[in-house]
Design a protein around this motif. Structure first.
Motif, PDB file in Angstrom:
ATOM      1  N   ASP A 180      -5.105  -1.578   2.908  1.00 49.60           N
ATOM      2  CA  ASP A 180      -4.716  -0.906   4.151  1.00 49.60           C
ATOM      3  C   ASP A 180      -3.964   0.379   3.824  1.00 49.60           C
ATOM      4  O   ASP A 180      -3.749   0.719   2.653  1.00 49.60           O
ATOM      5  CB  ASP A 180      -3.861  -1.822   5.027  1.00 49.60           C
ATOM      6  CG  ASP A 180      -2.700  -2.442   4.262  1.00 49.60           C
ATOM      7  OD1 ASP A 180      -2.157  -1.760   3.360  1.00 49.60           O
ATOM      8  OD2 ASP A 180      -2.337  -3.595   4.545  1.00 49.60           O
ATOM      9  N   ALA A 181      -3.549   1.096   4.889  1.00 50.24           N
ATOM     10  CA  ALA A 181      -2.872   2.378   4.717  1.00 50.24           C
ATOM     11  C   ALA A 181      -1.545   2.229   3.987  1.00 50.24           C
ATOM     12  O   ALA A 181      -1.174   3.079   3.170  1.00 50.24           O
ATOM     13  CB  ALA A 181      -2.659   3.036   6.082  1.00 50.24           C
ATOM     14  N   ALA A 182      -0.838   1.143   4.244  1.00 60.50           N
ATOM     15  CA  ALA A 182       0.462   0.936   3.599  1.00 60.50           C
ATOM     16  C   ALA A 182       0.299   0.807   2.089  1.00 60.50           C
ATOM     17  O   ALA A 182       1.091   1.359   1.312  1.00 60.50           O
ATOM     18  CB  ALA A 182       1.126  -0.309   4.175  1.00 60.50           C
ATOM     19  N   GLU A 183      -0.748   0.091   1.665  1.00 61.32           N
ATOM     20  CA  GLU A 183      -0.991  -0.064   0.235  1.00 61.32           C
ATOM     21  C   GLU A 183      -1.417   1.264  -0.387  1.00 61.32           C
ATOM     22  O   GLU A 183      -1.060   1.563  -1.534  1.00 61.32           O
ATOM     23  CB  GLU A 183      -2.064  -1.129   0.002  1.00 61.32           C
ATOM     24  CG  GLU A 183      -2.231  -1.507  -1.471  1.00 61.32           C
ATOM     25  CD  GLU A 183      -3.196  -2.655  -1.675  1.00 61.32           C
ATOM     26  OE1 GLU A 183      -3.647  -2.839  -2.830  1.00 61.32           O
ATOM     27  OE2 GLU A 183      -3.498  -3.347  -0.688  1.00 61.32           O
ATOM     28  N   LEU A 184      -2.158   2.078   0.387  1.00 59.11           N
ATOM     29  CA  LEU A 184      -2.560   3.406  -0.099  1.00 59.11           C
ATOM     30  C   LEU A 184      -1.335   4.287  -0.317  1.00 59.11           C
ATOM     31  O   LEU A 184      -1.213   4.957  -1.353  1.00 59.11           O
ATOM     32  CB  LEU A 184      -3.511   4.064   0.912  1.00 59.11           C
ATOM     33  CG  LEU A 184      -3.880   5.523   0.640  1.00 59.11           C
ATOM     34  CD1 LEU A 184      -4.588   5.667  -0.702  1.00 59.11           C
ATOM     35  CD2 LEU A 184      -4.742   6.080   1.761  1.00 59.11           C
TER      36      LEU A 184
END
Length: 248
Positions: free
Chosen positions: A234-238
């Motif tokens: 997800d965006a948070a992991e990116l």
């Protein structure tokens, strides 16, 4: 008027460039060589101006080793009236090329000189500008449209902000961009006709030109290989991954 076209030979744009193991240059043995794409566009534009009655003669010029005559015959097959081959066994840098072209300009007295905006082998984008400075004439670079009106030419240039239209007096130097035209396909009858067209050979020495190159390439190296991609959920992991690499 007469139009002079600089017509450089380069490694074909479809060839994957390989650096020699010792880093002294790129591999050219057995590699396909072709006209510089921007110079093909320059020649096509000169031929179209001749069709319009603006020019009466188109002259192609290359500075290359002795085996480049087939390259010039390609330009003659496209439709050039005659060719001049300046032979040299060593690579020529932009300033030397401009000085050699100036000698031919002084001899041939063209009303217009057209070059590609750059060569795809060194990407210097300098020869046209240097020639104009040495010749003391106007220049219009990165042309996407050329309109000759009497003793002047209107050039639409491709610049960072969009398009720029300028008028310059003839004689002048123009360098061509990709969107100016699409070079014609050469037909077999034209290839046969090219064999009988005039092709003059000269040397740099006969023109009174010394290489005088001041730049020396010490080493070639291929670009670094791309690292393997990483999948994120997800965006948070990116964002976290970018922060860990110091990119955010």
């Amino acid at each position: 008027m007469k139009i002079l076209v600089a017509y450089k030979r380069v490694v074909d744009y479809n060839v994957r460039i390989q650096v020699k193991p010792d880093g002294s240059g790129v591999v050219t043995d057995g590699v396909k060589l072709s006209p510089n794409p921007f110079d093909d566009i320059a020649l096509e534009e000169a031929l179209r101006l001749r069709v319009k009655g603006v020019a009466t003669e188109v002259l192609v010029v290359t500075i290359a080793p002795a085996d480049a005559q087939a390259h010039l015959r390609n330009g003659l097959a496209m439709g050039a009236n005659r060719a001049i081959h300046i032979t040299t066994d060593t690579p020529v840098q932009p300033l030397t090329a401009a000085r050699a072209l100036l000698k031919l300009v002084e001899k041939e007295q063209p009303g217009l000189v057209i070059l590609g905006k750059q060569a795809i082998d060194d990407d210097c984008s300098q020869t046209g500008q240097m020639l104009a400075a040495l010749w003391g004439k106007a220049q219009a670079t990165s042309a996407s449209k050329v309109e000759v009106n009497g003793n002047a030419v209107r050039v639409t240039r491709e610049v960072d902000a969009g398009l720029e239209v300028i008028d310059v007096d003839l004689p002048a130097v123009i360098t061509t961009d990709l969107r100016l035209n699409e070079p014609r396909f050469i037909k077999l009858p034209d290839i046969m006709k090219a064999k009988s067209k005039p092709l003059e050979s000269l040397t740099l020495d006969s023109l009174g030109i010394e290489s005088g190159d001041h730049l020396k390439t010490t080493q070639y190296a291929p670009p670094a290989k791309r690292s393997k991609g990483v999948m994120v959920k997800d965006a948070a992991e990116l964002v976290a991954a970018l922060k860990s690499k110091g990119l955010l």
